[in-house]
Design an enzyme around this catalytic site. Structure first.
Site, mmCIF file in Angstrom:
data_model
loop_
_atom_site.group_PDB
_atom_site.id
_atom_site.type_symbol
_atom_site.label_atom_id
_atom_site.label_comp_id
_atom_site.label_asym_id
_atom_site.label_seq_id
_atom_site.Cartn_x
_atom_site.Cartn_y
_atom_site.Cartn_z
ATOM 1 N N CYS A 123 -4.949 15.040 -14.336
ATOM 2 C CA CYS A 123 -5.954 14.079 -14.717
ATOM 3 C C CYS A 123 -7.166 14.663 -15.424
ATOM 4 O O CYS A 123 -7.946 13.828 -15.958
ATOM 5 C CB CYS A 123 -6.419 13.022 -13.655
ATOM 6 N N HIS A 265 -12.931 9.349 -15.641
ATOM 7 C CA HIS A 265 -11.535 9.158 -15.374
ATOM 8 C C HIS A 265 -11.309 8.021 -14.513
ATOM 9 O O HIS A 265 -11.772 7.749 -13.563
ATOM 10 C CB HIS A 265 -10.979 10.403 -14.690
ATOM 11 N N ASN A 295 -4.071 3.953 -13.949
ATOM 12 C CA ASN A 295 -4.753 5.422 -14.063
ATOM 13 C C ASN A 295 -3.686 6.130 -15.071
ATOM 14 O O ASN A 295 -2.601 6.234 -14.381
ATOM 15 C CB ASN A 295 -4.522 6.136 -12.631
HETATM 16 O O1 UT7 Z 1 -6.131 10.440 -10.818
HETATM 17 C C1 UT7 Z 1 -6.733 11.541 -9.943
HETATM 18 C C2 UT7 Z 1 -6.412 11.532 -8.701
HETATM 19 N N1 UT7 Z 1 -6.266 10.181 -7.950
HETATM 20 C C3 UT7 Z 1 -7.165 9.439 -7.371
HETATM 21 O O2 UT7 Z 1 -8.358 9.868 -7.442
HETATM 22 C C4 UT7 Z 1 -6.768 8.202 -6.503
HETATM 23 C C5 UT7 Z 1 -7.602 8.431 -5.324
HETATM 24 N N2 UT7 Z 1 -7.284 7.608 -4.053
HETATM 25 C C6 UT7 Z 1 -7.296 6.241 -4.304
HETATM 26 O O3 UT7 Z 1 -7.575 5.788 -5.231
HETATM 27 C C7 UT7 Z 1 -6.996 5.550 -2.973
HETATM 28 O O4 UT7 Z 1 -7.021 6.522 -1.955
HETATM 29 C C8 UT7 Z 1 -5.487 4.756 -3.040
HETATM 30 C C9 UT7 Z 1 -5.769 3.418 -4.008
HETATM 31 C C10 UT7 Z 1 -4.544 5.512 -3.410
HETATM 32 C C11 UT7 Z 1 -5.590 4.140 -1.628
HETATM 33 O O5 UT7 Z 1 -6.509 3.020 -1.174
HETATM 34 P P1 UT7 Z 1 -7.194 3.577 0.330
HETATM 35 O O6 UT7 Z 1 -8.182 2.444 0.235
HETATM 36 O O7 UT7 Z 1 -7.801 4.741 0.439
HETATM 37 O O8 UT7 Z 1 -6.086 3.353 1.343
HETATM 38 P P2 UT7 Z 1 -5.129 4.303 2.361
HETATM 39 O O9 UT7 Z 1 -4.545 5.263 1.639
HETATM 40 O O10 UT7 Z 1 -6.277 4.751 3.253
HETATM 41 O O11 UT7 Z 1 -4.468 3.117 2.963
HETATM 42 C C12 UT7 Z 1 -5.015 1.935 3.672
HETATM 43 C C13 UT7 Z 1 -3.799 1.234 4.335
HETATM 44 C C14 UT7 Z 1 -2.636 2.005 4.818
HETATM 45 O O12 UT7 Z 1 -2.336 1.106 5.970
HETATM 46 P P3 UT7 Z 1 -2.674 1.487 7.249
HETATM 47 O O13 UT7 Z 1 -2.125 2.928 7.637
HETATM 48 O O14 UT7 Z 1 -4.064 1.366 7.454
HETATM 49 O O15 UT7 Z 1 -1.967 0.261 8.229
HETATM 50 C C15 UT7 Z 1 -1.805 2.179 3.713
HETATM 51 O O16 UT7 Z 1 -0.407 1.949 4.375
HETATM 52 O O17 UT7 Z 1 -3.245 0.287 3.154
HETATM 53 C C16 UT7 Z 1 -1.858 0.893 3.132
HETATM 54 N N3 UT7 Z 1 -1.350 0.599 1.706
HETATM 55 C C17 UT7 Z 1 -1.084 -0.509 1.232
HETATM 56 N N4 UT7 Z 1 -0.880 -1.663 1.525
HETATM 57 C C18 UT7 Z 1 -0.676 -2.623 0.555
HETATM 58 C C19 UT7 Z 1 -1.151 1.592 0.942
HETATM 59 N N5 UT7 Z 1 -0.743 1.256 -0.284
HETATM 60 C C20 UT7 Z 1 -0.417 -0.041 -0.256
HETATM 61 C C21 UT7 Z 1 -0.404 -1.059 -1.158
HETATM 62 N N6 UT7 Z 1 -0.265 -1.981 -0.711
HETATM 63 N N7 UT7 Z 1 0.215 -0.722 -2.352
#
Ligand code: UT7
Length: 344
Positions: A123, A265, A295
């Protein structure tokens, strides 16, 4: 000027100046509702956790080079045509492992014979490409460079993975850089770049390279897919883009209060908000398109620049701070004063 050699030019007269801009998005738009009908997710989760509502996806017959050619042609047109001596393509998703995609893009743009190569920094690819292009101009290798960032990131994703599919989109953005003065609008400021390979596991595609070969016994389908440790990546992204931004602003001789537009980004709308808050840059000065395109990895910044120039969010004289973060890990930032009205 030397007595008997060719003329030498002061580095300040070999700055890279933005003089052309363009983008291209594949026509297919996929909504959160469509994704929710086939993945264990919801429209509300995707929008509230990422800021994304739609993304453009390349169909099975569209490769990264196809997007790159479209964006590159538009940038060349915006620059008023004319020759470039080098084409740099920033991409994580080349058409093939070998050869690089840039020479093919150059040939299809009618530019056989020029220098053409790929840059891979996920990225952060556009900012690494910008530093590379500026270096080609500073070194006297090129007077004008076409820098394209193009991705078909959807081709890396496990279609069943709700943690990645909603986030990424496909697209391309391109700029033309010409030799000019460091003092004029459009001149690219000092480019700050960094990496941390010790954290490469946070963002990875494991199989398909020389470490884990695509046809080797250890290969299983999921290893060939992109994976990301989202929460840790989020934290690193905020920290690294904040640090890089501060360094780039200081290297340019600016102060953060004078930044008119933050072009970060587009990884996650919440990440941009945290970076802006960390830098004390008001939300109204943040430029966004993540809601519409998701993204798009390396393509994110030039795509955003091109759309923002078209819709008037970027206007001549704006002091623009760009910053990116991605796999590697890699990060970077740079500055420019937005040039004349004929861009975009
Ligand atoms: O491009 C450069 C690199 N990329 C980035 O910079 C991306 C950086 N990261 C992010 O943007 C975020 O971490 C994400 C959007 C990828 C994820 O959001 P988050 O708020 O950090 O969620 P998380 O990974 O901590 O997951 C929270 C919960 C989990 O469930 P539990 O374990 O709390 O029960 C996940 O399983 O959300 C769940 N989850 C979802 N639920 C519904 C993860 N993806 C989804 C989904 N729909 N699509």
């Amino acid at each position: 000027m030397t007595a008997d050699g060719p003329p030498t030019t002061a580095p300040a007269d070999r700055a890279a100046v933005l003089c052309g801009l363009g983008h291209w998005l594949p026509p297919t738009v996929v909504t959160n509702e469509e994704l929710s009908s086939r993945l264990d997710t919801s429209e509300e989760w995707i929008r509230s956790r990422t800021g994304i509502s739609t993304r453009h996806l390349a169909g099975p017959n569209t490769a990264t080079s196809d997007l790159a050619v479209e964006a590159g042609a538009r940038a060349l047109k915006s620059a008023g045509g004319g020759e470039v001596q080098a084409l740099v393509l920033a991409t994580t998703t080349p058409d093939h492992p070998c050869p690089a995609t840039a020479p093919d893009v150059a040939a299809r743009l009618g530019m056989t014979g020029i220098a053409a190569f790929d840059v891979s920094a996920v990225c952060t690819g556009f900012l690494y490409g910008l530093a590379t292009a500026a270096g080609l101009i500073a070194a006297g290798t090129a007077e004008r460079v076409l820098l394209i960032a193009a991705e078909t990131f959807s081709t890396l994703l496990d279609p069943q993975d709700r943690t990645t599919v909603p986030i990424f989109g496909d697209g391309a953005g391109a700029v033309v850089l010409r030799r000019g003065s460091a003092e004029e609008p459009g001149a690219i400021g000092p480019v700050v770049l960094g990496s941390d390979g010790g954290r490469r596991e946070l963002i990875a595609v494991d199989a398909g390279g020389s470490r884990r070969r695509a046809d080797g016994p250890a290969d299983t389908a999921p290893d060939g897919y992109f994976r990301m440790r989202g929460r840790e990546v989020f934290r690193q992204a905020v920290e690294r883009m904040g640090e890089a931004s501060r360094s780039a602003v200081a290297a340019a001789g600016w102060s953060l209060e004078t930044v008119d537009r933050l072009v970060a980004h587009q990884a996650n709308a919440r990440i941009t908000s945290f970076v802006a808050s960390e830098l004390d840059i008001p939300t109204a000065r943040c430029v966004h398109n993540i809601g519409r395109v998701g993204n798009t990895a390396a393509a994110s910044i030039p795509l955003l620049l091109s759309q923002a120039a078209q819709d008037g969010t970027l206007t001549p004289g704006h002091r623009v701070l760009m910053t990116a973060f991605g796999g590697g890990l890699t990060w970077g930032a740079t500055t420019l004063v937005w040039p004349g009205p004929d861009l975009g």
